[in-house]
Design an enzyme around this catalytic site. Structure first.
Site, PDB file in Angstrom:
ATOM      1  N   TRP A 234       7.648 105.188  78.450  1.00  0.00           N
ATOM      2  CA  TRP A 234       7.889 103.751  78.594  1.00  0.00           C
ATOM      3  C   TRP A 234       8.171 103.420  80.055  1.00  0.00           C
ATOM      4  O   TRP A 234       8.784 104.221  80.774  1.00  0.00           O
ATOM      5  CB  TRP A 234       9.066 103.315  77.724  1.00  0.00           C
ATOM      6  CG  TRP A 234       8.878 103.566  76.259  1.00  0.00           C
ATOM      7  CD1 TRP A 234       9.505 104.514  75.513  1.00  0.00           C
ATOM      8  CD2 TRP A 234       7.986 102.888  75.367  1.00  0.00           C
ATOM      9  NE1 TRP A 234       9.067 104.463  74.197  1.00  0.00           N
ATOM     10  CE2 TRP A 234       8.133 103.465  74.081  1.00  0.00           C
ATOM     11  CE3 TRP A 234       7.080 101.839  75.519  1.00  0.00           C
ATOM     12  CZ2 TRP A 234       7.419 103.040  72.970  1.00  0.00           C
ATOM     13  CZ3 TRP A 234       6.369 101.404  74.401  1.00  0.00           C
ATOM     14  CH2 TRP A 234       6.537 102.008  73.147  1.00  0.00           C
TER      15      TRP A 234
ATOM     16  N   TRP B 146       9.636  95.857  64.539  1.00  0.00           N
ATOM     17  CA  TRP B 146       9.449  96.344  65.919  1.00  0.00           C
ATOM     18  C   TRP B 146       8.619  97.616  65.944  1.00  0.00           C
ATOM     19  O   TRP B 146       7.737  97.779  66.770  1.00  0.00           O
ATOM     20  CB  TRP B 146      10.806  96.551  66.613  1.00  0.00           C
ATOM     21  CG  TRP B 146      11.206  95.282  67.292  1.00  0.00           C
ATOM     22  CD1 TRP B 146      12.029  94.318  66.803  1.00  0.00           C
ATOM     23  CD2 TRP B 146      10.736  94.804  68.566  1.00  0.00           C
ATOM     24  NE1 TRP B 146      12.102  93.273  67.680  1.00  0.00           N
ATOM     25  CE2 TRP B 146      11.336  93.543  68.767  1.00  0.00           C
ATOM     26  CE3 TRP B 146       9.885  95.310  69.542  1.00  0.00           C
ATOM     27  CZ2 TRP B 146      11.093  92.786  69.926  1.00  0.00           C
ATOM     28  CZ3 TRP B 146       9.643  94.562  70.683  1.00  0.00           C
ATOM     29  CH2 TRP B 146      10.240  93.320  70.876  1.00  0.00           C
TER      30      TRP B 146
ATOM     31  N   ASN C 194       7.321  84.409  62.077  1.00  0.00           N
ATOM     32  CA  ASN C 194       6.872  85.798  61.926  1.00  0.00           C
ATOM     33  C   ASN C 194       5.658  86.135  62.793  1.00  0.00           C
ATOM     34  O   ASN C 194       5.611  87.195  63.425  1.00  0.00           O
ATOM     35  CB  ASN C 194       6.548  86.086  60.457  1.00  0.00           C
ATOM     36  CG  ASN C 194       6.084  87.517  60.262  1.00  0.00           C
ATOM     37  OD1 ASN C 194       6.825  88.454  60.561  1.00  0.00           O
ATOM     38  ND2 ASN C 194       4.853  87.699  59.809  1.00  0.00           N
TER      39      ASN C 194
ATOM     40  N   GLU D 256       5.786  89.133  50.683  1.00  0.00           N
ATOM     41  CA  GLU D 256       6.716  89.246  51.822  1.00  0.00           C
ATOM     42  C   GLU D 256       8.080  89.754  51.361  1.00  0.00           C
ATOM     43  O   GLU D 256       8.750  90.509  52.068  1.00  0.00           O
ATOM     44  CB  GLU D 256       6.874  87.896  52.528  1.00  0.00           C
ATOM     45  CG  GLU D 256       5.600  87.361  53.145  1.00  0.00           C
ATOM     46  CD  GLU D 256       4.895  88.371  54.029  1.00  0.00           C
ATOM     47  OE1 GLU D 256       5.557  89.035  54.834  1.00  0.00           O
ATOM     48  OE2 GLU D 256       3.654  88.496  53.903  1.00  0.00           O
TER      49      GLU D 256
ATOM     50  N   TRP E 222       7.750  93.372  51.157  1.00  0.00           N
ATOM     51  CA  TRP E 222       7.872  93.981  52.500  1.00  0.00           C
ATOM     52  C   TRP E 222       9.342  94.185  52.860  1.00  0.00           C
ATOM     53  O   TRP E 222       9.735  95.215  53.413  1.00  0.00           O
ATOM     54  CB  TRP E 222       7.251  93.060  53.564  1.00  0.00           C
ATOM     55  CG  TRP E 222       5.817  93.340  53.877  1.00  0.00           C
ATOM     56  CD1 TRP E 222       4.750  92.590  53.480  1.00  0.00           C
ATOM     57  CD2 TRP E 222       5.277  94.443  54.650  1.00  0.00           C
ATOM     58  NE1 TRP E 222       3.594  93.152  53.959  1.00  0.00           N
ATOM     59  CE2 TRP E 222       3.878  94.279  54.680  1.00  0.00           C
ATOM     60  CE3 TRP E 222       5.842  95.527  55.310  1.00  0.00           C
ATOM     61  CZ2 TRP E 222       3.042  95.171  55.350  1.00  0.00           C
ATOM     62  CZ3 TRP E 222       5.010  96.414  55.976  1.00  0.00           C
ATOM     63  CH2 TRP E 222       3.632  96.239  55.985  1.00  0.00           C
TER      64      TRP E 222
ATOM     65  N   TRP F 179      10.353  99.582  72.939  1.00  0.00           N
ATOM     66  CA  TRP F 179      10.546  98.610  71.855  1.00  0.00           C
ATOM     67  C   TRP F 179      12.014  98.460  71.478  1.00  0.00           C
ATOM     68  O   TRP F 179      12.432  97.416  70.979  1.00  0.00           O
ATOM     69  CB  TRP F 179       9.724  99.014  70.614  1.00  0.00           C
ATOM     70  CG  TRP F 179      10.032 100.407  70.100  1.00  0.00           C
ATOM     71  CD1 TRP F 179       9.466 101.563  70.515  1.00  0.00           C
ATOM     72  CD2 TRP F 179      10.999 100.772  69.111  1.00  0.00           C
ATOM     73  NE1 TRP F 179      10.002 102.641  69.843  1.00  0.00           N
ATOM     74  CE2 TRP F 179      10.942 102.183  68.966  1.00  0.00           C
ATOM     75  CE3 TRP F 179      11.895 100.052  68.322  1.00  0.00           C
ATOM     76  CZ2 TRP F 179      11.760 102.882  68.077  1.00  0.00           C
ATOM     77  CZ3 TRP F 179      12.706 100.754  67.428  1.00  0.00           C
ATOM     78  CH2 TRP F 179      12.639 102.145  67.318  1.00  0.00           C
TER      79      TRP F 179
HETATM   80  C1  FAD Z   1       9.431  92.303  65.423  1.00  0.00           C
HETATM   81  C2  FAD Z   1       9.924  91.726  64.110  1.00  0.00           C
HETATM   82  C3  FAD Z   1      11.291  91.604  63.872  1.00  0.00           C
HETATM   83  C4  FAD Z   1      11.760  91.062  62.653  1.00  0.00           C
HETATM   84  N1  FAD Z   1      13.110  90.972  62.432  1.00  0.00           N
HETATM   85  C5  FAD Z   1      13.567  90.511  61.245  1.00  0.00           C
HETATM   86  C6  FAD Z   1      14.963  90.432  60.976  1.00  0.00           C
HETATM   87  O1  FAD Z   1      15.807  90.849  61.781  1.00  0.00           O
HETATM   88  N2  FAD Z   1      15.344  89.912  59.778  1.00  0.00           N
HETATM   89  C7  FAD Z   1      14.454  89.467  58.845  1.00  0.00           C
HETATM   90  O2  FAD Z   1      14.870  88.990  57.771  1.00  0.00           O
HETATM   91  N3  FAD Z   1      13.134  89.558  59.063  1.00  0.00           N
HETATM   92  C8  FAD Z   1      12.653  90.045  60.231  1.00  0.00           C
HETATM   93  N4  FAD Z   1      11.309  90.106  60.455  1.00  0.00           N
HETATM   94  C9  FAD Z   1      10.385  89.721  59.374  1.00  0.00           C
HETATM   95  C10 FAD Z   1       9.921  88.247  59.380  1.00  0.00           C
HETATM   96  O3  FAD Z   1       9.466  87.881  60.655  1.00  0.00           O
HETATM   97  C11 FAD Z   1      11.016  87.280  58.950  1.00  0.00           C
HETATM   98  O4  FAD Z   1      11.598  87.724  57.752  1.00  0.00           O
HETATM   99  C12 FAD Z   1      10.432  85.886  58.703  1.00  0.00           C
HETATM  100  O5  FAD Z   1       9.842  85.395  59.867  1.00  0.00           O
HETATM  101  C13 FAD Z   1      11.545  84.965  58.254  1.00  0.00           C
HETATM  102  O6  FAD Z   1      11.055  83.682  58.043  1.00  0.00           O
HETATM  103  P1  FAD Z   1      11.006  83.055  56.591  1.00  0.00           P
HETATM  104  O7  FAD Z   1      12.321  83.211  55.923  1.00  0.00           O
HETATM  105  O8  FAD Z   1      10.485  81.657  56.732  1.00  0.00           O
HETATM  106  O9  FAD Z   1       9.952  83.973  55.879  1.00  0.00           O
HETATM  107  P2  FAD Z   1       8.962  83.729  54.653  1.00  0.00           P
HETATM  108  O10 FAD Z   1       7.591  83.817  55.200  1.00  0.00           O
HETATM  109  O11 FAD Z   1       9.309  82.525  53.874  1.00  0.00           O
HETATM  110  O12 FAD Z   1       9.188  85.050  53.778  1.00  0.00           O
HETATM  111  C14 FAD Z   1      10.170  85.119  52.723  1.00  0.00           C
HETATM  112  C15 FAD Z   1      11.130  86.250  52.973  1.00  0.00           C
HETATM  113  O13 FAD Z   1      10.457  87.500  52.923  1.00  0.00           O
HETATM  114  C16 FAD Z   1      11.049  88.399  53.867  1.00  0.00           C
HETATM  115  N5  FAD Z   1      10.029  88.761  54.853  1.00  0.00           N
HETATM  116  C17 FAD Z   1       9.008  88.002  55.300  1.00  0.00           C
HETATM  117  N6  FAD Z   1       8.236  88.702  56.162  1.00  0.00           N
HETATM  118  C18 FAD Z   1       8.802  89.930  56.276  1.00  0.00           C
HETATM  119  C19 FAD Z   1       8.484  91.097  57.015  1.00  0.00           C
HETATM  120  N7  FAD Z   1       7.404  91.163  57.810  1.00  0.00           N
HETATM  121  N8  FAD Z   1       9.292  92.162  56.916  1.00  0.00           N
HETATM  122  C20 FAD Z   1      10.379  92.139  56.117  1.00  0.00           C
HETATM  123  N9  FAD Z   1      10.729  91.048  55.384  1.00  0.00           N
HETATM  124  C21 FAD Z   1       9.956  89.967  55.453  1.00  0.00           C
HETATM  125  C22 FAD Z   1      12.196  87.665  54.526  1.00  0.00           C
HETATM  126  O14 FAD Z   1      13.376  87.971  53.834  1.00  0.00           O
HETATM  127  C23 FAD Z   1      11.798  86.202  54.329  1.00  0.00           C
HETATM  128  O15 FAD Z   1      12.880  85.310  54.336  1.00  0.00           O
HETATM  129  C24 FAD Z   1      10.820  90.649  61.669  1.00  0.00           C
HETATM  130  C25 FAD Z   1       9.444  90.777  61.920  1.00  0.00           C
HETATM  131  C26 FAD Z   1       8.995  91.307  63.123  1.00  0.00           C
HETATM  132  C27 FAD Z   1       7.517  91.427  63.365  1.00  0.00           C
END
Ligand code: FAD
Length: 478
Positions: A319, A395, A354, A287, A290, A372
């Site tokens: 849209w 998104w 997420n 993650e 990502w 979107w």
């Molecule tokens: C539509 C959409 C919008 C999102 N907007 C944001 C946003 O504005 N800011 C944001 O930090 N993340 C965003 N994410 C990614 C992800 O949902 C969040 O990072 C995650 O839910 C944060 O929770 P966590 O810290 O417990 O993640 P964990 O599951 O603990 O993951 C650890 C870290 O990895 C990174 N990460 C995890 N998943 C993703 C991902 N899919 N893409 C990029 N980085 C990721 C984050 O920095 C996160 O803190 C988005 C995802 C989607 C589908």
């Protein structure tokens, strides 16, 4: 005596493992500066939760710097254009010989930094910028054809092949320096300023308690995650009723913790491995990769910073325009319980799980066929972890307009997602109290009578119809 070094703090509100701070302290005594820029908040569409978190983060940073005898200068500026002059004036006032900062990647920030670089060069002052926010500078990891990766899996493979001590070693924290004859600025409270101007639009209550600011709070959260949840991450991460993820995103987005601190912690708990070893820790590392992938995309394909889709042909998508449907989505009134519970979680806490970000984003862009970009902006207004590259990437993935996007014919059925990822409907019961007394199976999909009795709205759209409509719209792109 060696010359004073000015360190510009931006999305890196910490003193631990800070590349620019560490490098500057080797050259001479350090003074920090932070610019609170209204245009930057506006251009990213940050709302009150994120702005408050940033502001509290700067206050925490000032304390962390104070412990090292490093003063922090603070300036409120209206727009990006004011940055070069403000920094130059500050550098001259404290007689600094050089400016140091860690790079930021959205387009406006890159342009601002180019102007700052020009101005400092013309003034004969040194300027040093560093890779810090991610492991590799965008452009450093390219395909065999010398192009930016458009797909995550090969990007991730290249990342793992190349990553080493240069990218992962923690930067030294400066030793406490001799006291300087420069006072820190008082940081004005947000409430002292015109909030209607700087905090667009105001949620009913800013979420402060769940998000304590600062590097100590971030380190505690990381330690807690590693102790309690990391090894189960792979099993639990998709279930919103379980606190199975790290909830570190807001801290990573503002740099109150670095990705290196996270990755070092993974290695320390995983026999030195990142990609192998414990499945939970390896999956969590994925993650973080990502997160880096989307930062590279924002630089490699700058059109995404200009509200354009990554896949240009999707610019032609027709849209729908419906403020009524958009409001129902925003307010958690679509009649699809998992979608509504998720939207209420976002508005109430400034954060969303997420799995639910994917479900709600796909629901808006596919079921409602609404642009979107409206959803992207609404998320940014509310998210405490709002980060341009990750939000835009997420998104565009959900709307099938982005890089490595889900194929357009992949359309989550929100009720199936609900049964699969909230099997006991506990998350739904938590956020939709009106459905809490129904049996779990009905909480996923209440009957017409149950909707009538509880006041929960009918489904805004029929799943099958919506799916066909979305498929048709994408097929027509040719
Ligand atoms: C539509 C959409 C919008 C999102 N907007 C944001 C946003 O504005 N800011 C944001 O930090 N993340 C965003 N994410 C990614 C992800 O949902 C969040 O990072 C995650 O839910 C944060 O929770 P966590 O810290 O417990 O993640 P964990 O599951 O603990 O993951 C650890 C870290 O990895 C990174 N990460 C995890 N998943 C993703 C991902 N899919 N893409 C990029 N980085 C990721 C984050 O920095 C996160 O803190 C988005 C995802 C989607 C589908």
């Amino acid at each position: 005596m060696s010359a004073t070094q000015l360190v510009w703090f931006r999305n890196d509100l910490r003193t631990l493992d800070h590349t620019a701070l560490s490098a500057a302290a080797m050259k001479g005594p350090v003074v920090g500066i932070y610019l609170a820029c209204r245009q930057q908040w506006r251009s990213h569409g940050h709302g009150a939760n994120k702005i408050s978190f940033l502001h509290r983060g700067v206050i925490a940073l000032a304390e962390e710097l104070k412990a090292l005898n490093i003063p922090l200068l603070y300036r409120d500026i209206d727009d990006f254009d004011a940055a070069p002059g403000t920094l130059l004036e500050a550098a001259r006032r404290i007689d600094a010989q050089a400016l140091h900062f860690n790079r930021e990647y959205p387009l406006d920030e890159q342009r601002r930094d180019e102007r700052v670089t020009d101005e400092f060069t013309q003034a004969g002052l040194a300027l040093f910028d560093y890779t810090d926010h991610i492991a590799f500078e965008p452009g450093e990891l390219l395909t065999g054809q010398n192009e930016y990766y458009k797909v995550f899996t090969p990007f991730s493979r290249a990342w793992h092949q190349r990553v080493g001590a240069d990218q992962l070693a923690l930067r030294d924290t400066p030793r406490r320096q001799a006291r300087l004859d420069i006072a820190s600025d008082r940081i004005p409270a947000l409430a002292e300023r015109d909030r209607s101007d700087i905090v667009p639009p105001q949620p009913s209550k800013i979420q402060e308690a769940p998000w304590p600011a600062g590097q100590e709070a971030a380190a505690d959260r990381l330690a807690d995650f590693l102790r309690q949840r990391a090894r189960r991450y792979n099993d639990d991460r998709d279930f919103p009723a379980i606190a199975g993820t790290s909830e570190l995103s807001a801290y990573l987005a503002t740099g109150m913790i670095s990705h290196r601190q996270c990755l070092q912690a993974v290695m320390a708990n995983n026999g030195g491995h990142l990609a192998d070893g414990d499945a939970g820790l390896a999956s969590w590392t994925n993650e973080l990769v990502w997160r880096e992938f989307y930062q590279h995309i924002a630089v490699g394909f700058p059109r995404v910073c200009r509200h354009r889709p990554f896949k240009l042909e999707t610019d032609k998508l027709n849209w729908r325009h419906s403020d009524k449907d958009f409001a129902a989505w925003c307010e958690g009134r679509t009649g699809f319980p998992l979608v509504d519970a998720a939207m209420r979680q976002l508005v109430a806490t400034g954060w969303m799980h997420n799995r639910l970000r994917m479900v709600t984003a796909m629901f808006l862009s596919k079921h409602l066929l609404l642009d979107w970009r409206r959803g992207e902006a609404f998320f940014m207004e509310h998210l405490v972890d709002g980060d341009f590259a990750s939000n835009n990437g997420g998104w565009q993935w959900a709307a099938s307009t982005g890089t490595d996007a889900s194929p357009y014919f992949r359309i989550f059925n929100p009720t199936t997602q609900s049964r699969r990822f909230d099997p006991e409907a506990t998350f739904i019961a938590q956020w939709l109290p009106e459905l809490a007394d129904l049996p779990a199976k009905n909480r996923h999909e209440p009957s017409a009578e149950q909707r009538h009795k509880t006041g929960y709205p009918p489904a805004i759209v029929d799943h099958k119809f919506a799916r066909e409509r979305a498929l048709e719209a994408f097929k027509n792109l040719g």
